[in-house]
Design a protein around this motif. Structure first.
Motif, PDB file in Angstrom:
ATOM      1  N   ASP A 128      -1.901  -7.322   8.553  1.00  0.00           N
ATOM      2  CA  ASP A 128      -2.635  -7.909   7.370  1.00  0.00           C
ATOM      3  C   ASP A 128      -3.856  -6.155   7.361  1.00  0.00           C
ATOM      4  N   LYS A 129      -3.262  -4.934   7.302  1.00  0.00           N
ATOM      5  CA  LYS A 129      -3.643  -3.944   6.808  1.00  0.00           C
ATOM      6  C   LYS A 129      -3.573  -4.017   5.579  1.00  0.00           C
ATOM      7  N   LEU A 130      -4.618  -4.362   4.603  1.00  0.00           N
ATOM      8  CA  LEU A 130      -4.301  -4.408   3.138  1.00  0.00           C
ATOM      9  C   LEU A 130      -4.880  -2.905   2.167  1.00  0.00           C
ATOM     10  N   GLU A 131      -5.726  -2.483   3.202  1.00  0.00           N
ATOM     11  CA  GLU A 131      -6.294  -0.805   2.301  1.00  0.00           C
ATOM     12  C   GLU A 131      -5.195   0.227   3.014  1.00  0.00           C
ATOM     13  N   VAL A 132      -3.863  -0.437   3.447  1.00  0.00           N
ATOM     14  CA  VAL A 132      -3.287   0.872   3.585  1.00  0.00           C
ATOM     15  C   VAL A 132      -1.983   0.534   2.452  1.00  0.00           C
ATOM     16  N   LEU A 133      -1.877  -1.179   2.689  1.00  0.00           N
ATOM     17  CA  LEU A 133      -0.432  -1.421   1.980  1.00  0.00           C
ATOM     18  C   LEU A 133      -1.390  -0.625   0.239  1.00  0.00           C
ATOM     19  N   GLU A 134      -2.375  -0.953  -0.321  1.00  0.00           N
ATOM     20  CA  GLU A 134      -2.485  -0.745  -1.175  1.00  0.00           C
ATOM     21  C   GLU A 134      -2.141   0.905  -2.264  1.00  0.00           C
ATOM     22  N   GLY A 158      -0.170   2.119  -4.538  1.00  0.00           N
ATOM     23  CA  GLY A 158      -0.464   3.290  -5.674  1.00  0.00           C
ATOM     24  C   GLY A 158       0.461   4.407  -5.158  1.00  0.00           C
ATOM     25  N   TRP A 159       0.616   5.333  -4.237  1.00  0.00           N
ATOM     26  CA  TRP A 159       1.271   6.318  -4.011  1.00  0.00           C
ATOM     27  C   TRP A 159       2.800   6.197  -4.782  1.00  0.00           C
ATOM     28  N   LEU A 160       3.678   4.991  -5.025  1.00  0.00           N
ATOM     29  CA  LEU A 160       5.113   5.137  -4.581  1.00  0.00           C
ATOM     30  C   LEU A 160       5.195   4.257  -5.960  1.00  0.00           C
ATOM     31  N   ARG A 161       3.843   4.109  -6.746  1.00  0.00           N
ATOM     32  CA  ARG A 161       3.868   4.049  -7.891  1.00  0.00           C
ATOM     33  C   ARG A 161       3.650   5.506  -8.787  1.00  0.00           C
ATOM     34  N   PHE A 162       3.220   6.392  -8.000  1.00  0.00           N
ATOM     35  CA  PHE A 162       2.986   7.640  -8.288  1.00  0.00           C
ATOM     36  C   PHE A 162       3.348   8.680  -8.152  1.00  0.00           C
ATOM     37  N   VAL A 163       4.797   8.840  -7.242  1.00  0.00           N
ATOM     38  CA  VAL A 163       5.738   9.351  -7.101  1.00  0.00           C
ATOM     39  C   VAL A 163       6.695   8.531  -7.463  1.00  0.00           C
ATOM     40  N   ASN A 164       6.727   7.337  -8.043  1.00  0.00           N
ATOM     41  CA  ASN A 164       8.289   6.219  -8.798  1.00  0.00           C
ATOM     42  C   ASN A 164       9.311   6.035  -7.840  1.00  0.00           C
ATOM     43  N   LYS A 165       8.505   6.126  -6.516  1.00  0.00           N
ATOM     44  CA  LYS A 165       9.820   5.244  -5.747  1.00  0.00           C
ATOM     45  C   LYS A 165       9.944   3.351  -5.338  1.00  0.00           C
ATOM     46  N   ASP A 166       9.449   3.324  -6.567  1.00  0.00           N
ATOM     47  CA  ASP A 166       9.166   1.345  -6.742  1.00  0.00           C
ATOM     48  C   ASP A 166      10.183   0.554  -6.015  1.00  0.00           C
ATOM     49  N   ASP A 167      11.357   1.259  -5.821  1.00  0.00           N
ATOM     50  CA  ASP A 167      12.274   0.281  -5.064  1.00  0.00           C
ATOM     51  C   ASP A 167      12.556  -0.220  -3.607  1.00  0.00           C
ATOM     52  N   ILE A 168      11.341   1.157  -3.375  1.00  0.00           N
ATOM     53  CA  ILE A 168      11.117   0.513  -1.633  1.00  0.00           C
ATOM     54  C   ILE A 168      10.367  -0.685  -1.437  1.00  0.00           C
ATOM     55  N   LEU A 169       9.902  -1.329  -2.466  1.00  0.00           N
ATOM     56  CA  LEU A 169       9.782  -2.172  -2.330  1.00  0.00           C
ATOM     57  C   LEU A 169      10.599  -3.632  -2.194  1.00  0.00           C
ATOM     58  N   ASN A 170      11.769  -4.023  -2.530  1.00  0.00           N
ATOM     59  CA  ASN A 170      12.443  -4.639  -2.730  1.00  0.00           C
ATOM     60  C   ASN A 170      13.428  -4.497  -0.917  1.00  0.00           C
ATOM     61  N   TRP A 171      13.276  -3.330  -0.095  1.00  0.00           N
ATOM     62  CA  TRP A 171      13.682  -3.293   0.921  1.00  0.00           C
ATOM     63  C   TRP A 171      13.562  -4.650   1.894  1.00  0.00           C
ATOM     64  N   LYS A 172      14.700  -5.102   2.646  1.00  0.00           N
ATOM     65  CA  LYS A 172      14.592  -5.733   3.772  1.00  0.00           C
ATOM     66  C   LYS A 172      14.478  -5.685   4.935  1.00  0.00           C
ATOM     67  N   ASP A 173      13.624  -6.205   6.034  1.00  0.00           N
ATOM     68  CA  ASP A 173      13.869  -5.785   6.689  1.00  0.00           C
ATOM     69  C   ASP A 173      14.884  -6.273   7.911  1.00  0.00           C
ATOM     70  N   ASP A 174      14.825  -6.959   9.046  1.00  0.00           N
ATOM     71  CA  ASP A 174      16.847  -7.549   9.340  1.00  0.00           C
ATOM     72  C   ASP A 174      16.468  -9.094   9.389  1.00  0.00           C
TER      73      ASP A 174
END
Length: 200
Positions: free
Chosen positions: A154-160, A164-180
């Protein structure tokens, strides 16, 4: 290495006494090499990082760079210990010397980036991402990215910040990565009612 030498080295590290360190090296030039032969051990760098003795830690790191990545018997490297003890200046100086320490995996594959995401330390998170952008790609043994860890804690500020950083560096694909368990960041956000995170 004798018990007495080990005790003196431990005392030097805990006091941050560089002169005492060199006295011991003068007595036994292979002292640090002997420690390096042990696969899992609290090195003098681990002790200095835990105590916040920056100069001693940097001198040990200069003499024996391999100590910075070595895990102790509990699965922690010196940077993990400095983070746990909230020695922020120590943390920053260690990554000044070697930025890749941000992605060193410790117990259960947890990196220093995972740790700050779990604790919600936005300031260190930003410094870590700036120092070592590749650290965002590391996953734990549960296949969790730092995003998964932040969401589960529940660290929403960290998530935010990370989103933002992922969008800036164009690595949005990480959002689709799945945990185990097959969960993406969106799945975790929905299950934990993170309305703000879902908006992102």
């Amino acid at each position: 290495m004798s018990f007495r030498t080990d005790q003196r080295l431990n005392e030097a590290a805990q006091a941050g006494n560089v002169d005492a360190l060199y006295e011991l090296i003068w007595e036994d030039a292979y002292l640090l090499d002997q420690i390096d032969q042990v696969p899992f051990v609290d090195t003098p760098l681990h002790r200095a990082a835990s105590m916040g003795h920056i100069n001693f830690a940097l001198e040990i790191m200069r003499l024996k760079p391999s100590f910075a990545r070595k895990q102790n018997q509990y699965g922690f490297c010196p940077l993990h210990l400095a983070l746990q003890k909230t020695h922020t200046q120590m943390v920053l100086r260690l990554i000044d010397v070697d930025r890749n320490l941000v992605r060193v995996q410790g117990r259960e594959g947890v990196t220093p980036l995972h740790y700050v995401a779990e604790k919600g330390n936005v300031d260190l998170l930003c410094k870590f991402l700036a120092a070592c952008p590749e650290s965002i790609l590391q996953v734990t043994i549960r296949k969790e990215t730092a995003l998964h860890v932040a969401a589960k804690n529940d660290k929403l500020e960290v998530l935010e910040v990370m989103l933002g950083w992922l969008r800036f560096v164009n690595k949005d694909d990480i959002l689709n990565w799945k945990d185990d368990e097959g969960n993406t960041l969106l799945h975790i956000s929905i299950s934990r009612s993170h309305i703000q995170a879902r908006k992102f």
